[in-house]
Write a protein that holds these residues in place. Structure first.
Motif: not given
Length: 506
Positions: A30-50
């Motif tokens: 559940f946790s890892f899916i949340g991490l990936v789902a939140l961070s992949i559909n934004v630009n690389a910089k925002k992805s890293a921040i999330i």
């Protein structure tokens, strides 16, 4: 963006509940899916921040217990202790941030390649870096959460690193199927259902297999001495005589009944050279009772104008009378940064001086060392933190090893979840190598674990006691003990090759 960061923080925190002592293993997915789902559909910089915020939640909740050793035993002011802990958590959070940044750059969002191929490979790469840079801190790897899940069946075959790769792969597959749910074909549904059924059958078939066999014709009576010496007093010179008396007194009642008596890490808080009379007397008494005593001790060796300090375990009462620097000993190889040695000493020396650690300039023993021999049994031995390193045990494990042995002192971490996480990793080693594991500690958790990773018996924490248990050795080798990490590294390399092939073709 703020909402995503807060959600990522939440998903990071809940992952900790997948580990011991909570053992809610589905939360790792559940946790890892949340991490990936939140961070992949934004630009690389925002992805890293999330992903960085996910790391703050994960490591903040997961290793907060280090505060006890920094503040309580390092004797630092609370603001300074909190600052150092925050720096550590922030540093560790850089690795999931790097994972998300690279994942964003290497593959198309929500593609099969990104979620199922690139994500697990990149996760394993960043986890490897976390366990390697500055000698590493590979605590809280997701693979350990599966010790109580059906995926446990793969531990003796491929090891925990494989599960650390496989969990993200399964998460990626679930996320990918969810993302294409509106355009999925009927044939794809059939293939997925069949794949799940096949995987379930294979897992169900592997689960009851015992890759090694318990040799019931041989048996050893063990006594594990838990002295429960308070960490705040342990290294006080005025406490030494009391400590020596405590361990000797707890041992006396078991000299005639136990074959092997094991004391924890640094049970004798003095240089081995300084305690020759004590050790010689204990050795003589053990041999008179046909008993063997193994104890953790500090070995200080003087050479020219330098000093070597080893964190060692020595054997007394065996066939050959004790002599200083005899061969039947083990010296810790993988030292803990800031606790036992200072990485990049010129840069970090001020921090080490602040921490007030009793022994922070130790010398590493050889990577490969002979097993300890006690009463005719072979013990592949590691000390404290080393039990979380399967690669180190692979280098020292032998086909005729009878038991795994680890001694530790988790009193540094008080009444927190840290010792339970440590025990969980020890249980995983028992499963990987198909051997009973003996764990002797200062204040808990002292335990004996069978080859299936189940605790045979244990002592309560923070009690002065002796654990007496009868154990038989195991024979045979697990596939993991034979293959090591080659299958896992080969799969990781294959995933990277596929990822870069698609990237180049695009």
């Amino acid at each position: 963006m703020k909402l995503k960061a807060l959600l990522a923080l939440f998903f990071g925190v809940i992952a900790v509940f997948a580990f011991s002592p909570f053992n809610l293993w589905p939360l790792a997915f559940f946790s890892f899916i949340g991490l990936v789902a939140l961070s992949i559909n934004v630009n690389a910089k925002k992805s890293a921040i999330i992903a960085f915020f996910w790391g703050l939640g994960f490591f903040g909740a997961g290793v907060h217990w280090i505060y006890v050793s920094i503040q309580q035993y390092g004797e630092l002011p609370i603001p300074v202790a909190l600052l150092l802990l925050s720096l550590l958590i922030g540093y560790l959070s850089l690795y999931p941030a790097l994972f998300a940044f690279l994942l964003n750059r290497l593959a198309k969002p929500y593609s099969f390649v990104q979620l199922v191929i690139a994500a697990p490979a990149l996760w394993q790469l960043t986890e490897f870096l976390r366990g390697w840079i500055l000698s590493g801190f590979s605590w809280l790897q997701l693979g350990y959460t599966q010790l109580n899940s059906p995926l446990k069946a793969y531990l003796p075959i491929f090891g925990v690193n494989f599960l650390n790769l496989f969990v993200p792969m399964l998460c990626g597959l679930l996320l990918y199927l969810f993302s294409i749910r509106h355009r999925i074909h009927r044939l794809t549904i059939y293939l997925v259902v069949v794949s799940i059924l096949v995987f379930s059958v294979i897992t169900g078939y592997l689960s009851p297999i015992h890759w090694t066999k318990v040799d019931t014709s041989r048996k050893v009576e063990l006594a594990l001495v838990q002295g429960n010496i308070q960490q705040s007093l342990k290294w006080n010179k005025d406490q030494l005589e009391t400590t020596l008396s405590t361990y000797k007194q707890l041992t006396q009642a078991h000299l005639s009944s136990a074959d092997i008596i094991i004391w924890p890490e640094a049970a004798i808080t003095d240089a081995e050279l300084n305690q020759q009379d004590y050790l010689t007397a204990l050795d003589k008494q053990a041999r008179e009772n046909k008993t063997t005593v193994a104890t953790g001790i500090i070995d200080v060796r003087y050479r020219h104008h330098d000093i070597d300090v080893f964190n060692s375990i020595i054997v007394l009462g065996d066939r050959v009378p004790y002599a200083y620097l005899n061969d039947n000993r083990y010296s810790k190889h993988h030292l803990v940064p800031f606790g036992e040695y200072i990485p990049l000493a010129q840069l970090f020396k001020p921090i080490a001086q602040l921490l007030n650690v009793p022994v922070s300039s130790m010398t590493a023993g050889e990577r490969t060392q002979p097993p300890l021999m006690m009463q005719g049994f072979k013990f592949t031995t590691v000390i404290c933190y080393e039990i979380i390193l399967p690669e180190l045990i692979l280098d020292n494990f032998q086909p005729d090893t009878d038991f795994l042995l680890t001694i530790s002192n988790d009193a540094w971490f008080g009444n927190t979840i840290g010792p339970w996480q440590h025990l969980q990793m020890a249980q995983t080693r028992a499963v990987e190598f198909g051997r009973s594991l003996i764990r002797s500690t200062n204040n808990g958790i002292t335990a004996v674990i069978n080859p299936q990773g189940e605790i045979i018996d244990q002592l309560p924490q923070f009690e002065q006691a002796v654990l007496s248990v009868s154990v038989s050795p195991s024979i045979g080798e697990t596939p993991f003990a034979i293959w090591g990490n080659w299958p896992y590294w080969s799969l990781t390399l294959l995933l990277f090759l596929i990822t870069f092939w698609f990237k180049i073709r695009k």
